[in-house]
Design a protein around this motif. Sequence first.
Motif, PDB file in Angstrom:
ATOM      1  N   ARG A   1     -10.310  -5.303   0.739  1.00 20.40           N
ATOM      2  CA  ARG A   1      -9.001  -4.886   1.243  1.00 20.40           C
ATOM      3  C   ARG A   1      -7.988  -5.121   0.131  1.00 20.40           C
ATOM      4  O   ARG A   1      -7.984  -6.177  -0.482  1.00 20.40           O
ATOM      5  CB  ARG A   1      -8.584  -5.712   2.470  1.00 20.40           C
ATOM      6  N   PRO A   2      -7.116  -4.150  -0.114  1.00 20.62           N
ATOM      7  CA  PRO A   2      -6.093  -4.383  -1.144  1.00 20.62           C
ATOM      8  C   PRO A   2      -5.020  -5.343  -0.641  1.00 20.62           C
ATOM      9  O   PRO A   2      -4.756  -5.401   0.563  1.00 20.62           O
ATOM     10  CB  PRO A   2      -5.504  -2.984  -1.363  1.00 20.62           C
ATOM     11  N   LYS A   3      -4.434  -6.106  -1.557  1.00 18.15           N
ATOM     12  CA  LYS A   3      -3.364  -7.028  -1.146  1.00 18.15           C
ATOM     13  C   LYS A   3      -2.102  -6.256  -0.805  1.00 18.15           C
ATOM     14  O   LYS A   3      -1.372  -6.592   0.112  1.00 18.15           O
ATOM     15  CB  LYS A   3      -3.107  -8.037  -2.262  1.00 18.15           C
ATOM     16  N   ARG A   4      -1.826  -5.227  -1.612  1.00 14.39           N
ATOM     17  CA  ARG A   4      -0.681  -4.364  -1.315  1.00 14.39           C
ATOM     18  C   ARG A   4      -1.203  -3.084  -0.666  1.00 14.39           C
ATOM     19  O   ARG A   4      -2.379  -2.744  -0.786  1.00 14.39           O
ATOM     20  CB  ARG A   4       0.053  -3.994  -2.594  1.00 14.39           C
ATOM     21  N   THR A   5      -0.323  -2.349   0.003  1.00 12.28           N
ATOM     22  CA  THR A   5      -0.724  -1.084   0.628  1.00 12.28           C
ATOM     23  C   THR A   5      -0.925  -0.017  -0.440  1.00 12.28           C
ATOM     24  O   THR A   5      -0.082   0.153  -1.331  1.00 12.28           O
ATOM     25  CB  THR A   5       0.349  -0.642   1.644  1.00 12.28           C
ATOM     26  N   VAL A   6      -2.069   0.655  -0.355  1.00  7.68           N
ATOM     27  CA  VAL A   6      -2.352   1.760  -1.267  1.00  7.68           C
ATOM     28  C   VAL A   6      -2.024   3.060  -0.530  1.00  7.68           C
ATOM     29  O   VAL A   6      -2.469   3.265   0.602  1.00  7.68           O
ATOM     30  CB  VAL A   6      -3.835   1.751  -1.700  1.00  7.68           C
ATOM     31  N   VAL A   7      -1.227   3.904  -1.145  1.00  2.56           N
ATOM     32  CA  VAL A   7      -0.860   5.192  -0.557  1.00  2.56           C
ATOM     33  C   VAL A   7      -1.306   6.293  -1.514  1.00  2.56           C
ATOM     34  O   VAL A   7      -1.009   6.241  -2.702  1.00  2.56           O
ATOM     35  CB  VAL A   7       0.672   5.305  -0.334  1.00  2.56           C
ATOM     36  N   ILE A   8      -2.065   7.259  -0.973  1.00  2.00           N
ATOM     37  CA  ILE A   8      -2.478   8.398  -1.797  1.00  2.00           C
ATOM     38  C   ILE A   8      -1.794   9.652  -1.245  1.00  2.00           C
ATOM     39  O   ILE A   8      -1.885   9.942  -0.052  1.00  2.00           O
ATOM     40  CB  ILE A   8      -4.014   8.603  -1.742  1.00  2.00           C
ATOM     41  N   GLY A   9      -1.109  10.372  -2.111  1.00  2.00           N
ATOM     42  CA  GLY A   9      -0.372  11.564  -1.675  1.00  2.00           C
ATOM     43  C   GLY A   9      -0.915  12.827  -2.324  1.00  2.00           C
ATOM     44  O   GLY A   9      -1.103  12.880  -3.528  1.00  2.00           O
ATOM     45  N   SER A  10      -1.174  13.831  -1.498  1.00  2.00           N
ATOM     46  CA  SER A  10      -1.546  15.158  -2.012  1.00  2.00           C
ATOM     47  C   SER A  10      -0.365  16.072  -1.688  1.00  2.00           C
ATOM     48  O   SER A  10      -0.185  16.499  -0.554  1.00  2.00           O
ATOM     49  CB  SER A  10      -2.832  15.630  -1.327  1.00  2.00           C
ATOM     50  N   TRP A  11       0.445  16.331  -2.705  1.00  2.00           N
ATOM     51  CA  TRP A  11       1.750  16.978  -2.472  1.00  2.00           C
ATOM     52  C   TRP A  11       1.629  18.494  -2.469  1.00  2.00           C
ATOM     53  O   TRP A  11       0.834  19.073  -3.200  1.00  2.00           O
ATOM     54  CB  TRP A  11       2.748  16.574  -3.568  1.00  2.00           C
ATOM     55  N   ASP A  12       2.511  19.094  -1.695  1.00  2.00           N
ATOM     56  CA  ASP A  12       2.555  20.558  -1.640  1.00  2.00           C
ATOM     57  C   ASP A  12       3.827  21.069  -2.339  1.00  2.00           C
ATOM     58  O   ASP A  12       4.786  20.302  -2.527  1.00  2.00           O
ATOM     59  CB  ASP A  12       2.548  21.007  -0.166  1.00  2.00           C
TER      60      ASP A  12
END
Length: 447
Positions: A385-396
């Motif tokens: 589990r990551p300590k910080r939040t991981v956010v992955i964005g696929s932008w349009d």
Amino acid sequence: MHRTQAVAVSLAFVSLAAVAQSPSVFGYRDFTQQQKWDTTFLTVPDPKLAGQHLKTLTAEPHWASSPEDLKTAQYVAAKFKEAGLQTEIVPYRVLLNKPKKISIEAFDSKGKKLMSGPTKEHVDGDPFQDDPRVLPAFNGSSPSGDVTGEVIYCNYGTLADFRKIKELGIDMHGKIALVRYGQNFRGVKVYIAQQMGAAGVLIYSDPADDGWVKGDKSPQGAFRPDNAVQRGSVQFIAKYTGDPETPGVASTEKLPDSARLPENKLQDDQPTIPANPLSYQDAQPILRALGGPESPRPWQGALPFTYHLGGKGVTAHMHLEQDYAVRTIWNVIGKIPGTDAPDEWVIAGNHRDAWVYGAVDPNSGTAAMLETVHGLGELLKQGWRPKRTVVIGSWDAEEEGLVGSTEWAEEHAAELQHAVAYFNTDVGVSGPDFGASSVPSLQQFVR
Ligand SMILES: [Zn+2]
């Protein structure tokens, strides 16, 4: 939008592993556990799977807001879910132009037609070029227009170039500026031409800059063929990016139309003069016919005649009909909540939309990103589990002016106050050379 810099997310893990041999790693008291995770991670990303992602994502033209674009969003969302990310497809409603009719003609001083275009792009043996979903070459954010004016060659259309034109005694009012791609963002060329009073802008690709002067043309080599046109946005992105009608506000589906700027009040980030790109095959007869003084010698491109500035009666007629509409686009957001500092977001992303098929820009990056997500998914299964939040964005709708990512950032402005880092992965693979760029504080990380 082509970016030469590209920071692959997977790079982060590669570089950490590369330094893992050293006894101490910056930021870690004890690197042992992290080293295990890194090693596990690195066994996962699979070039074959990356190739499959690329084939799927680029099977059809997928201009932002098209049904094919939505399909790519669903594919990416399925891969995020498979990896165990909290996944959502996030729609926004944004103003985008789609070309209805693009007509460019030029005439000499006697009224003889020099060219009529744009010529349809063609490369021998390319099985994909006749797909009806391939939009004609156009500039995002160009208004519609029907203008005729004398053509003036303005080199790259930098501020220095336009100042030189003025110094040489040429008044740009009512003229069509013929500029070549290169040296600055195309929206800046149009911005300055508009300030100078030009009636329209034609932006062509000179073979000196990305054609046969640089190497063999496609399909023999990697460089631009005679009738290929560079598509791109001419939005004034230095003013603001994103949906032109909602500066500073997220264009969510719930946003009432009354909260949008009306279409006729968009002078700030949208050009008021028409602009369109051309191939050098189409620009050549115009340039060749230009009279007036010789252009300054550094302005000479690679076409086989001396470039003149114009002013002797060569006129261009630009007739552009753009279908402007508020259209739905789709970001895909995947999250892995952090255990220790969930409010601190580490964000990685890339856009997904393309002017046409987008094999290099952007989906070589998306293919790499999906394999990175694949690796994170394996780690999740093994209890990481990551300590910080991981956010992955696929932008349009990045191509139109960073629209998808801007709207998302506007929606999450409060959370992004404590974002920790952002990694972008546009153009993951193009040619043999590695390239990356970052803010100075990430220098050690990128290395
Ligand atoms: Zn791109």
